[in-house]
Enzyme design. Sequence first.
Site, PDB file in Angstrom:
ATOM      1  N   GLU A 161     -10.705  -7.881   4.100  1.00 50.80           N
ATOM      2  CA  GLU A 161     -10.034  -7.919   5.268  1.00 50.80           C
ATOM      3  C   GLU A 161     -10.851  -8.532   6.441  1.00 50.80           C
ATOM      4  O   GLU A 161     -10.112  -9.389   7.196  1.00 50.80           O
ATOM      5  CB  GLU A 161      -9.606  -6.578   5.927  1.00 50.80           C
ATOM      6  CG  GLU A 161      -8.617  -5.862   5.137  1.00 50.80           C
ATOM      7  CD  GLU A 161      -8.450  -4.257   4.972  1.00 50.80           C
ATOM      8  OE1 GLU A 161      -9.474  -3.516   4.882  1.00 50.80           O
ATOM      9  OE2 GLU A 161      -7.513  -4.046   5.631  1.00 50.80           O
ATOM     10  N   ARG A 197      -7.479   2.837  13.267  1.00 55.46           N
ATOM     11  CA  ARG A 197      -8.336   1.744  12.889  1.00 55.46           C
ATOM     12  C   ARG A 197      -8.258   0.487  14.374  1.00 55.46           C
ATOM     13  O   ARG A 197      -9.534   0.026  14.582  1.00 55.46           O
ATOM     14  CB  ARG A 197      -8.184   0.760  11.724  1.00 55.46           C
ATOM     15  CG  ARG A 197      -9.135  -0.014  11.224  1.00 55.46           C
ATOM     16  CD  ARG A 197      -9.077  -0.538   9.752  1.00 55.46           C
ATOM     17  NE  ARG A 197      -9.565   0.357   8.799  1.00 55.46           N
ATOM     18  CZ  ARG A 197     -10.587   0.364   8.151  1.00 55.46           C
ATOM     19  NH1 ARG A 197     -11.635  -0.502   8.976  1.00 55.46           N
ATOM     20  NH2 ARG A 197     -11.171   0.878   7.232  1.00 55.46           N
ATOM     21  N   GLU A 240       1.001  -1.100   0.000  1.00 57.07           N
ATOM     22  CA  GLU A 240      -0.091  -0.026  -0.140  1.00 57.07           C
ATOM     23  C   GLU A 240       0.821   1.308   0.153  1.00 57.07           C
ATOM     24  O   GLU A 240       0.544   2.313  -0.735  1.00 57.07           O
ATOM     25  CB  GLU A 240      -0.859   0.110   1.340  1.00 57.07           C
ATOM     26  CG  GLU A 240      -1.966   1.215   1.202  1.00 57.07           C
ATOM     27  CD  GLU A 240      -3.041   1.115   2.398  1.00 57.07           C
ATOM     28  OE1 GLU A 240      -3.165   0.062   2.868  1.00 57.07           O
ATOM     29  OE2 GLU A 240      -3.124   2.419   2.604  1.00 57.07           O
TER      30      GLU A 240
END
Length: 750
Positions: free
Chosen positions: A706, A304, A226
């Site tokens: 995910e 997160r 990423e």
Amino acid sequence: MKNIDSKSHVTGKSIYLDDIPTMQGCLFAVVLGSPVAHGTIQSIDYSKALSMPGIVRILTHQDIPGENQIGGIFPDEELLAAEEVHFQGQPIAVILAKEEHLAFEARKEIILKIKEHPIVVDAREAQAKDHLIMPPRTFRKGKLSSAWEECAHIIEGRAQSNGQEHLYLETQGAYAMPLENGNIKIASSTQGPTAVQRMAAKVLNIGMHHLEVDVRRLGGGFGGKEDQATPWAIMAALGVQITQQPVKLVLNRIDDMRMTGKRHPYDSDFKIGLSKDLKIIAYEATFYQNAGAAADLSPAILGRSLFHATNSYDIPNVQVTAYSCKTNLPPNTAFRGFGGPQGMFVIESAIAKAAKALKISTYQIQQANLLQTGDVFPYGQKAEDVLLAQMWTELEQEYKLRAIEKQIQHFNKKNQHFKKGFSVMPITFGISFTKTPMNQARALVHIYSDGSIGVSTGAVEMGQGVNTKMLQIAADTFSIQRSKIKLESTNTTRVANTSPSAASATADLNGKALLQACHALLDRLLQNAAQHFNANPKDVFIKNEVVYLQDQATDLTWAKLVDQAFLDRVCLTENGHYATPIIHYDMKTEQGTPFAYHVYGLALTEVTIDCIRGTYEIDSVKIIHDFGKTMNPTIDYGQIEGGLVQGIGWMTMEEIRYNEQGRLLSNTLSTYKIPDIYSVPKEIKIIATKTEGHELAILKSKAVGEPPLMYGIGAYFAIDNAIKAFNPKANFQADAPYTTEKVLMNLYKR
Ligand code: LUZ
Ligand code: MOS
């Protein structure tokens, strides 16, 4: 519909970065990494290396025309170390040679003098020394201070989870080539083509328009590409800018493992308070995230962890604080779940420890606190369409939770050296990039005059099957054969300003953009047909490549319609743009609606341990999952299986070890073990729970990338329960991974 790549994958014909034919004059790059974890560079002697055969040039920070900076969130990371090094393997120089092995030879002859400084590798130690990436963040709900008084039981403890190596089959790499007028094309194995383009422009000191980034597919990403595909691509591009020759840089496995960051290890404290009837009244936790030597994506990952700190439970009083701690390890980065799994492991540990203290089954606490529609998460979003209660019923009816519990008790009474354990793992995972502006995507569709179609989107295919889903969307919208559609590579000149393919949101975001482009083109074509029929466009539609007028098939086929529209000078190209509606978030108040929707699920895991050896087998994992209305069961079930096994690996056998000098010890496939065919669950069952799906999911098919990883967390607690059946004195320890060694030690704990 099968994955469109399956045939070329199994016949070895799929093109990965390393399969791109190199041009004449191509140079090969090898990176020199720091041998020490913290120090000041005093001198580097390149003279011997430069004199060796085939060595063309060695790039250092002095060769960078723009900013020597690759930090995405904070500018705190140099591309090539100038004065200080902060982790072992940190890139210092790039050797360009006519052949790769010559560059490796030369690397050995570079003489580095570095004055070493003390290092910190532990997150708590870093926090105590105030080595933080950023100020801590806290999520609050209710009133914690007074809530403790209402609790009948209060349990405190510590939970640790280790990092995880991405181990994509294809290592990091890039191949850059010169075009005319200083333009450069970069083929990169990246999840974020725009990140590569933007950062390379900054380092090379040129406009983004001079750079074209192209991605055919990745041999796996899992978050590791990423952000961290970027430096290698820039190094290759820098080599091109300086030599005007093509440059290829592909990390070998050992360099990849030691130079790149991994899933963040977390060390956490928790305190959980329950009422007499097992309601969780209060939950407090502090997370110490081991960020490594630079921010990378750590701040977003930390967020997160907080978003998922209460997992699938409604808790009235919550306070969770997270520290991002700076250490002398490679900067840790995105990894499937993006901090969510780490946060969930802590609350699951708290619940498991509480259950052991109360001598009840963990699932009794889990079930008593399951999230329901209308409950409010600590970050202010209202939970919608929560399916957990319905799923729990299915768990009992379809998978016979209580019967399994009895069978296991019976087995454990009868067997001395083998013990079984089970666990339930609920998941609730928010879908959207938590940074709202990232939730946008574009798609470009060309209908060629023969009726075939080229589709470009910002989605990067990394094995997750997103291109298959994109193709399905286009084919079904036009109602034409799938063979008429080609999925183009992901390229910054066709689709610009892309978000990385990440956050499980790629198919949703790019699919919605594509859907929009296809609908616009379809409307135009139907209008054209209607004109020729002298009819109302509403009465015209296409089915299986035939144009229908008022439910009657006409002579007009798809191909003829396209040809006719072209001759009528109708535009056969369309660009779609999508931005997720409703979402917003305020970091100051830590309140908002960051997620388009949530994905829910339950997993029941059964294990058997060999109490003489400490080895164990995962007997089965039985899952009830919220797919919405899956648009492609083959791909989505595959994602569940893959995510589950990856999660089990993280929780059980994958053990990252650094020594006291910050050197990665588990740096090969012989010292870092991931699940293989012998260690995967003997049985995996997946039931799709009945639901309508969500409007913001592509074709109501919910994100699936995910969430299933977190089912793997269940393996940890199932193993712990089995140990307890053998040794009542075993410690409750939340210290993942539960390796065979740790199991054995705990089996014989006195
Ligand atoms: N990447 C990111 C992610 O930049 N933001 C996110 O929220 C996210 N979530 C999961 C995986 N990657
Ligand atoms: Mo990711 S952790 O969705 O790149």
